[in-house]
Write a protein that holds these residues in place. Structure first.
Motif: not given
Length: 479
Positions: A163-184
């Motif tokens: 959020g500090e370095c990129h636009d909101t579109r990039t923030v939304r795109q992080l969801r799948e990487r976080l889900l794959a790395a930290h999800g059930r």
């Protein structure tokens, strides 16, 4: 303001407001003296305004948070909602902006959101990005791995950094990487399954004489395949005399899609050559070979993703090439793609070296596919009559598990049942009828493939392959 920097504590509230008034007067006078500035001065002035705007937005959140804590909106005459209180005291906020500010300020009151509050109130992350981060966390939280207590804070820090370095579109795109790395264990795969019912293609609607509009929604897998198919044909092509291609990108993409469909129609019931596009997907060997026990309802832990750092994201494949580069796909999807020529799986070992670059050796040849069409006639899944031209050649023993690309290890499956066979880990094998003809028989018990594979691996080298006994879950393909 950088992380960890604290505001000047020696200033009282009245002095802060006085300096804000002075800053407002300076900003109002700035346009009248721009003629005095050099190019470097203009850049410095823009940077100062940007820093001031960021800090002011953080201060607005802090004031709103305190006002809500003190009950100020309710004490107004007449009583106001928090949004109305903001709108009555801030002339630049309309309904939408005031609602966004209140939502973020209210979230900053929650002790669980300390990382968010620090980033927003310090001015490092704007209100819009903060609201997107709150939405992403709300969507992610139910799917996080409960065995990882640090997952929530790790995700908050990642969202704030973006959020500090990129636009909101990039923030939304992080969801799948976080889900794959930290999800059930099943979270990322389930997201693909839940997305499939949302896929849609509306009938064409005439919007101008001779022009029709379609609305298309696809899953991440569908997007990857679509971009691989139309990518080469949508590139700018010089005219007959070498003039530049002046067609807009949207027109080129539409014409490329129509061209792909036209090729498929012209092929009819004969095999047609695959697209020129080559899209690579990288995945850790451990992720490709993991048997997805959580999806087959078997006990036992899955293997760790040893190549998480090398491949980019544990528990997922990463696409390379075309517009989908960097997007993630589920391991189940990659395992199914190894039966197809459109996507090339690049398997990496724990240190990121290429173990196998899936090319011709994993693919069924056009001649083999024609023989499969004659043998199976249509999709071999019980009860499905999808014609052979609509099917894929499936490895009965998966390519990732050492299955060969020969007819004795092949069966035709339509796209829908190809997905089901891989996601439910179903086992198919050959049986012989009284006329001596071989047919593909499917054991529809979830996880039957893993049971058969485990039995086969434990059997002596010369032993016959395990074949599940026929039962209520086992059904034969009707030729």
């Amino acid at each position: 303001m950088t992380e960890g920097t604290t505001p000047t504590a020696s200033l009282g509230y009245a002095e802060c407001v006085r300096r804000l008034e002075a800053a407002r007067e300076a900003a109002a006078a700035l346009p009248t003296v721009l003629w005095q500035a050099s190019g470097a001065d203009l850049a410095a002035g823009m940077e100062a305004l940007g820093e001031l705007a960021a800090v002011c937005e953080g201060a607005e959140v802090a004031i709103t948070r305190d006002a809500i804590d003190r009950g100020e909106p309710g004490c107004a005459s007449p009583p106001q909602s928090s949004r109305e209180w903001v709108m009555s005291h801030h002339r630049r906020y309309a309904v939408a902006g005031a609602s966004r500010l209140v939502a973020v300020a209210d979230a900053c009151r929650d002790p669980r959101h300390a990382i968010l509050a620090d980033a927003v109130i310090s001015g490092r992350v704007g209100v819009v990005a903060a609201q997107v981060a709150l939405t992403e966390m709300r969507l992610l939280r139910p799917h996080l791995n409960p065995d990882n207590p640090d997952a929530v804070d790790t995700i908050w820090r990642a969202l704030m950094t973006l959020g500090e370095c990129h636009d909101t579109r990039t923030v939304r795109q992080l969801r799948e990487r976080l889900l794959a790395a930290h999800g059930r264990d099943d979270a990322f795969d389930d997201s693909e399954d839940k997305a499939r019912p949302g896929a849609a293609l509306t009938p064409g609607r005439q919007i101008a004489p001779g022009t029709y509009e379609y609305l298309l929604r696809v899953t991440r897998e569908g997007r990857a395949l679509l971009e691989a198919a139309i990518g080469p044909g949508s590139a700018p092509a010089p005219g007959p005399d070498g003039e530049p291609d002046e067609r807009p990108a949207a027109q080129r993409r539409a014409e490329a899609l129509v061209a792909v469909v036209s090729r498929a129609l012209k092929a009819g019931d004969s095999t047609w050559s695959s697209t020129k596009a080559q899209v690579f997907v990288t995945i850790a060997l451990s992720d490709l070979q993991t048997h997805q026990t959580h999806r087959t309802q078997h006990s036992g832990a899955t293997e760790p993703a040893d190549a998480a750092g090398a491949c980019g994201t544990a528990g997922a494949g990463t696409l390379l090439g075309a517009l989908t580069s960097g997007d993630l796909v589920t391991p189940d999807t990659v395992r199914r793609w190894t039966c197809d020529a459109t996507i090339i799986p690049t398997v990496l070992n724990p240190v990121g070296d290429v173990v196998d670059l899936g090319r011709a050796t994993r693919l069924f040849t056009p001649a083999q596919i024609k023989r499969l069409w004659l043998r199976d006639r249509h999709c071999t899944y019980p009860g499905c009559d999808a014609p052979a031209a609509w099917t894929d050649a499936h490895h009965l023993t998966h390519w990732a598990d050492g299955g060969a690309s020969d007819l004795s290890n092949a069966a035709l499956l339509c796209q829908r049942h190809h997905t089901i066979v891989h996601s439910r880990r179903l086992h198919g094998h050959f049986t012989t009828d009284t006329d001596g003809r071989q047919h593909v028989t499917w054991d529809l018990t979830r996880g039957s493939y893993d049971d058969a594979l485990a039995t086969r691996q434990q059997a002596p080298p010369n032993a016959h392959h395990h074949r599940p006994a026929a039962g209520e879950h086992e059904r034969r393909h009707r030729p």
